[in-house]
Scaffold this active site. Structure first.
Site, PDB file in Angstrom:
ATOM      1  N   ASP A   1      76.344  33.861  48.074  1.00  0.00           N
ATOM      2  CA  ASP A   1      77.699  33.443  47.679  1.00  0.00           C
ATOM      3  C   ASP A   1      78.021  32.042  48.198  1.00  0.00           C
ATOM      4  OD1 ASP A   1      80.165  33.634  46.531  1.00  0.00           O
ATOM      5  OD2 ASP A   1      81.033  34.873  48.112  1.00  0.00           O
TER       6      ASP A   1
ATOM      7  N   ARG B   1      81.604  26.620  45.679  1.00  0.00           N
ATOM      8  CA  ARG B   1      82.356  25.861  46.691  1.00  0.00           C
ATOM      9  C   ARG B   1      81.517  24.749  47.301  1.00  0.00           C
ATOM     10  NH1 ARG B   1      84.217  31.033  49.728  1.00  0.00           N
ATOM     11  NH2 ARG B   1      82.807  31.907  48.173  1.00  0.00           N
TER      12      ARG B   1
ATOM     13  N   HIS C   1      74.551  26.012  42.031  1.00  0.00           N
ATOM     14  CA  HIS C   1      73.572  27.073  41.724  1.00  0.00           C
ATOM     15  C   HIS C   1      72.137  26.542  41.824  1.00  0.00           C
ATOM     16  CE1 HIS C   1      76.802  29.696  40.834  1.00  0.00           C
ATOM     17  NE2 HIS C   1      77.170  29.113  39.713  1.00  0.00           N
TER      18      HIS C   1
ATOM     19  N   ASN D   1      79.324  38.973  36.278  1.00  0.00           N
ATOM     20  CA  ASN D   1      79.180  37.511  36.192  1.00  0.00           C
ATOM     21  C   ASN D   1      79.107  36.970  34.754  1.00  0.00           C
ATOM     22  OD1 ASN D   1      77.158  37.178  39.213  1.00  0.00           O
ATOM     23  ND2 ASN D   1      79.368  36.932  38.948  1.00  0.00           N
TER      24      ASN D   1
ATOM     25  N   ARG E   1      81.951  34.701  33.410  1.00  0.00           N
ATOM     26  CA  ARG E   1      82.131  33.295  33.820  1.00  0.00           C
ATOM     27  C   ARG E   1      82.028  32.390  32.584  1.00  0.00           C
ATOM     28  NH1 ARG E   1      80.069  32.117  39.852  1.00  0.00           N
ATOM     29  NH2 ARG E   1      80.882  34.022  40.748  1.00  0.00           N
TER      30      ARG E   1
END
Ligand code: FPP
Length: 246
Positions: free
Chosen positions: A27, A31, A44, A75, A78
């Site tokens: 995770d 950010r 990523h 996911n 997204r």
């Protein structure tokens, strides 16, 4: 045997007893990128690089089973651009994993492969087949995975077996459920590591984590390097695991 991790300033002594299965929740990629004014997808890419670093390090330490939460059943919601970017990172990885065979690492995908593009699905199936006899380490990648989804699937399989007369409902026990999970034959999670300051499991291996120890840190996944893993292992070594006993 004590294992030593070389540090610039200090030497960390890793505990004698290392986990048999570490589950990583990767995770904080978004950010990490945002902090640098970059698009989330860059996070990523860095996250996938770190994934490779951590896999190699776990191999060096002799950890026998490692699992990574790469993509959840949720996911898919997204933005398309982000999902496409993650699928492309995944594709690049599947095209470049020869080291798994040379390193005697078995690859197991956790999750329903049917939702992936045909080329990805075929590569996943082939990789599992090609590495099925590898014995040194098992690398599990949870992709299109959800813990509740996995349990519902196991219930459907067992219900069908009962309806077909293959088993009796009263014979269903913990082992028969475990045997219908994607992790069949693999050990439960001993240590869950979740970086990025979130304190939750997010539907990750909910059955297999029943007695896991948890390690949380504010460090974001792309920055969770080998030094951070050493710290988590030292902390794991201090935990008193009783498994419901005294
Ligand atoms: C969570 O961070 C991360 C993901 C949902 C995707 C992780 C995928 C990869 C690292 C690439 C997968 C491929 C391989 C080969 C491992 P987040 O985006 O939720 O971060 P945030 O909470 O900071 O937004």
């Amino acid at each position: 045997m004590a294992l030593f991790g070389k540090k610039e300033k200090e030497e960390i002594v890793l505990p004698e007893k290392l986990p048999q299965h570490i589950g990583f929740i990767m995770d904080g990629n978004g950010r990490w990128a945002k902090k640098r004014g970059l698009p989330r997808t860059f996070g990523h890419v860095e996250g996938a690089k770190n994934f490779r670093t951590i896999v190699r390090y776990c191999k060096k330490l002799g950890i026998q089973n490692i699992s990574f939460y790469a993509f959840s059943t949720e996911n898919w919601t997204r933005p398309l651009e982000e999902v496409t970017a993650i699928m492309n990172i995944f594709r690049d990885y599947l095209n470049d994993v020869q080291e798994l065979l040379t390193e005697n690492t078995k690859m197991v995908f956790l999750g329903d492969k049917d939702k992936f593009a045909p080329d990805l699905r075929e590569k996943m199936i082939k990789l599992e087949e090609d590495t099925k006899d590898c014995k040194e380490m098992t690398l599990m990648l949870a992709a299109n995975y959800g813990g509740r989804d996995e349990l519902a699937r196991a219930a459907r399989i067992l219900a069908k077996k009962a309806a077909d007369g293959e088993i009796k409902p009263e014979d269903i026990n913990e082992q028969s459920i475990a045997d219908e999970l994607y992790t069949k034959g693999l050990p439960d999670v001993d240590l869950v590591i979740r970086p990025s300051g979130e304190y939750r499991l997010s539907n990750y291996l909910i059955w297999q984590c029943a007695y896991a120890e948890y390690y949380f840190t504010d460090v974001l996944w792309p920055d969770f390097g080998t030094d951070e893993l050493d710290k988590a292992l030292v902390e794991f070594g201090k935990r008193n695991r009783r498994f419901g006993g005294v």
